[in-house]
Motif scaffolding. Structure first.
Motif, PDB file in Angstrom:
ATOM      1  N   MET A   1      74.800 -44.486  35.306  1.00 45.09           N
ATOM      2  CA  MET A   1      73.390 -44.837  35.366  1.00 45.09           C
ATOM      3  C   MET A   1      72.620 -43.832  36.213  1.00 45.09           C
ATOM      4  N   LYS A   2      73.224 -43.500  37.359  1.00 45.21           N
ATOM      5  CA  LYS A   2      72.580 -42.554  38.265  1.00 45.21           C
ATOM      6  C   LYS A   2      72.461 -41.182  37.614  1.00 45.21           C
ATOM      7  N   ASP A   3      73.510 -40.754  36.876  1.00 44.78           N
ATOM      8  CA  ASP A   3      73.496 -39.447  36.227  1.00 44.78           C
ATOM      9  C   ASP A   3      72.422 -39.368  35.143  1.00 44.78           C
ATOM     10  N   GLU A   4      72.192 -40.483  34.429  1.00 45.65           N
ATOM     11  CA  GLU A   4      71.158 -40.502  33.399  1.00 45.65           C
ATOM     12  C   GLU A   4      69.774 -40.303  34.003  1.00 45.65           C
ATOM     13  N   THR A   5      69.535 -40.929  35.159  1.00 41.09           N
ATOM     14  CA  THR A   5      68.241 -40.799  35.831  1.00 41.09           C
ATOM     15  C   THR A   5      68.016 -39.360  36.274  1.00 41.09           C
ATOM     16  N   LEU A   6      69.048 -38.752  36.833  1.00 39.31           N
ATOM     17  CA  LEU A   6      68.918 -37.370  37.289  1.00 39.31           C
ATOM     18  C   LEU A   6      68.737 -36.422  36.111  1.00 39.31           C
ATOM     19  N   SER A   7      69.470 -36.614  35.050  1.00 34.59           N
ATOM     20  CA  SER A   7      69.321 -35.712  33.906  1.00 34.59           C
ATOM     21  C   SER A   7      67.972 -35.936  33.224  1.00 34.59           C
ATOM     22  N   GLY A   8      67.454 -37.181  33.233  1.00 35.03           N
ATOM     23  CA  GLY A   8      66.126 -37.459  32.683  1.00 35.03           C
ATOM     24  C   GLY A   8      65.037 -36.723  33.452  1.00 35.03           C
ATOM     25  N   ARG A   9      65.208 -36.640  34.742  1.00 37.82           N
ATOM     26  CA  ARG A   9      64.238 -35.910  35.570  1.00 37.82           C
ATOM     27  C   ARG A   9      64.284 -34.410  35.297  1.00 37.82           C
ATOM     28  N   LYS A  10      65.468 -33.900  35.053  1.00 32.50           N
ATOM     29  CA  LYS A  10      65.617 -32.470  34.807  1.00 32.50           C
ATOM     30  C   LYS A  10      64.948 -32.051  33.500  1.00 32.50           C
ATOM     31  N   ASN A  11      64.945 -32.926  32.519  1.00 32.71           N
ATOM     32  CA  ASN A  11      64.403 -32.589  31.209  1.00 32.71           C
ATOM     33  C   ASN A  11      62.898 -32.779  31.103  1.00 32.71           C
ATOM     34  N   ARG A  12      62.298 -33.437  32.068  1.00 30.91           N
ATOM     35  CA  ARG A  12      60.846 -33.633  32.011  1.00 30.91           C
ATOM     36  C   ARG A  12      60.129 -32.315  32.280  1.00 30.91           C
ATOM     37  N   PRO A  13      59.036 -32.066  31.540  1.00 32.66           N
ATOM     38  CA  PRO A  13      58.294 -30.817  31.793  1.00 32.66           C
ATOM     39  C   PRO A  13      57.564 -30.880  33.138  1.00 32.66           C
ATOM     40  N   LEU A  14      57.364 -29.725  33.726  1.00 32.90           N
ATOM     41  CA  LEU A  14      56.623 -29.651  34.983  1.00 32.90           C
ATOM     42  C   LEU A  14      55.149 -29.949  34.737  1.00 32.90           C
ATOM     43  N   LYS A  15      54.542 -30.646  35.664  1.00 35.44           N
ATOM     44  CA  LYS A  15      53.121 -30.960  35.559  1.00 35.44           C
ATOM     45  C   LYS A  15      52.346 -30.105  36.545  1.00 35.44           C
ATOM     46  N   ILE A  16      51.161 -29.737  36.152  1.00 34.93           N
ATOM     47  CA  ILE A  16      50.267 -29.033  37.072  1.00 34.93           C
ATOM     48  C   ILE A  16      49.445 -30.091  37.778  1.00 34.93           C
ATOM     49  N   LYS A  17      49.414 -30.035  39.094  1.00 41.61           N
ATOM     50  CA  LYS A  17      48.717 -31.046  39.899  1.00 41.61           C
ATOM     51  C   LYS A  17      47.495 -30.422  40.564  1.00 41.61           C
ATOM     52  N   TYR A  18      46.396 -31.129  40.491  1.00 38.94           N
ATOM     53  CA  TYR A  18      45.150 -30.718  41.175  1.00 38.94           C
ATOM     54  C   TYR A  18      45.297 -31.170  42.623  1.00 38.94           C
ATOM     55  N   ASN A  19      46.118 -30.425  43.376  1.00 40.03           N
ATOM     56  CA  ASN A  19      46.629 -30.882  44.661  1.00 40.03           C
ATOM     57  C   ASN A  19      45.633 -30.839  45.820  1.00 40.03           C
ATOM     58  N   ALA A  20      44.612 -30.038  45.728  1.00 41.29           N
ATOM     59  CA  ALA A  20      43.634 -29.915  46.815  1.00 41.29           C
ATOM     60  C   ALA A  20      42.239 -29.922  46.192  1.00 41.29           C
ATOM     61  N   PRO A  21      41.700 -31.107  45.886  1.00 35.73           N
ATOM     62  CA  PRO A  21      40.460 -31.175  45.106  1.00 35.73           C
ATOM     63  C   PRO A  21      39.278 -30.429  45.713  1.00 35.73           C
ATOM     64  N   VAL A  22      39.111 -30.491  47.017  1.00 38.19           N
ATOM     65  CA  VAL A  22      37.970 -29.815  47.644  1.00 38.19           C
ATOM     66  C   VAL A  22      38.120 -28.305  47.536  1.00 38.19           C
ATOM     67  N   ILE A  23      39.274 -27.789  47.903  1.00 36.56           N
ATOM     68  CA  ILE A  23      39.520 -26.343  47.887  1.00 36.56           C
ATOM     69  C   ILE A  23      39.496 -25.811  46.457  1.00 36.56           C
ATOM     70  N   LEU A  24      40.141 -26.503  45.530  1.00 36.05           N
ATOM     71  CA  LEU A  24      40.168 -26.038  44.148  1.00 36.05           C
ATOM     72  C   LEU A  24      38.792 -26.107  43.490  1.00 36.05           C
ATOM     73  N   THR A  25      38.044 -27.176  43.752  1.00 38.57           N
ATOM     74  CA  THR A  25      36.707 -27.287  43.175  1.00 38.57           C
ATOM     75  C   THR A  25      35.801 -26.184  43.709  1.00 38.57           C
ATOM     76  N   TYR A  26      35.870 -25.927  45.026  1.00 34.39           N
ATOM     77  CA  TYR A  26      35.092 -24.828  45.607  1.00 34.39           C
ATOM     78  C   TYR A  26      35.470 -23.498  44.950  1.00 34.39           C
ATOM     79  N   SER A  27      36.763 -23.258  44.789  1.00 33.47           N
ATOM     80  CA  SER A  27      37.235 -21.987  44.218  1.00 33.47           C
ATOM     81  C   SER A  27      36.768 -21.818  42.779  1.00 33.47           C
ATOM     82  N   ILE A  28      36.902 -22.870  41.971  1.00 36.64           N
ATOM     83  CA  ILE A  28      36.476 -22.800  40.572  1.00 36.64           C
ATOM     84  C   ILE A  28      34.962 -22.609  40.488  1.00 36.64           C
TER      85      ILE A  28
END
Length: 195
Positions: A1-28
């Motif tokens: 069960m644990k191995d399935e969870t870990l392998s499921g995480r490995k196969n998920r695509p990476l997401k781009i996160k808007y991690n710093a809204p103030v800094i990113l909005t100012y920059s854009i």
């Protein structure tokens, strides 16, 4: 069960996160202003007021909007390299609301001082960049202690800006110094410590 969870995480695509809204909005916003606005409109709407005009509504707009205008791509890239490097860490530490407050107060105070003391306009986020640099040196502040990194940065920063005032160029060392002092002040205030 644990191995399935870990392998499921490995196969998920990476997401781009808007991690710093103030800094990113100012920059854009800054990139869009330089890309889409002509130099005439930049001077009219994205430069600080050159004199005090409390009855003019554009006076108040320009006290903030000038930080999004830049004189060219090298100016913008130089500022964004600092802002995008240091800003997200500070936004995580202080929160988006407090960082936005710091940026706005830095812009307004610097713009007002410039309008009172000089007859030229400011353009760009250099004051914001230097505010973030000095503010970042407070990230590990403790009671009754001033970080040595803050002292070294302050000496190097103030020394280089004072030396730069002797050169004839189009760079406003005043905005750098004002932003740096406001960042240092905020670092002391927001640390919640009494020295």
């Amino acid at each position: 069960m644990k191995d399935e969870t870990l392998s499921g995480r490995k196969n998920r695509p990476l997401k781009i996160k808007y991690n710093a809204p103030v800094i990113l909005t100012y920059s854009i916003l800054s990139i869009c202003v330089l890309t889409f606005w002509s130099s005439g409109l930049l001077a009219k709407y994205f430069s600080s007021p050159a004199h005090v005009a409390f009855l003019n509504p554009y006076f108040y707009l320009r006290l903030i909007s000038y930080i999004a205008g830049h004189g060219g791509w090298p100016h913008l890239i130089g500022n964004l390299m600092i802002i995008l490097l240091v800003g997200p860490l500070l936004e995580e530490k202080y929160g988006s609301g407090k960082l936005l407050e710091m940026i706005l107060i830095t812009a307004v105070v610097t713009g007002l001082l410039n309008a009172f003391l000089f007859s030229t306009s400011l353009i760009g986020g250099s004051g914001i960049a230097f505010m973030l640099i000095l503010l970042s040196s407070f990230s590990n502040i403790k009671s009754k202690e001033i970080p040595l990194t803050f002292i070294i940065i302050a000496i190097l920063f103030i020394g280089s800006e004072v030396a730069s005032t002797l050169k004839i160029d189009r760079i406003s060392q005043f905005s750098h110094l004002a932003g740096g002092f406001i960042g240092a002040g905020y670092g002391f205030i927001r640390s919640g410590r009494r020295f």
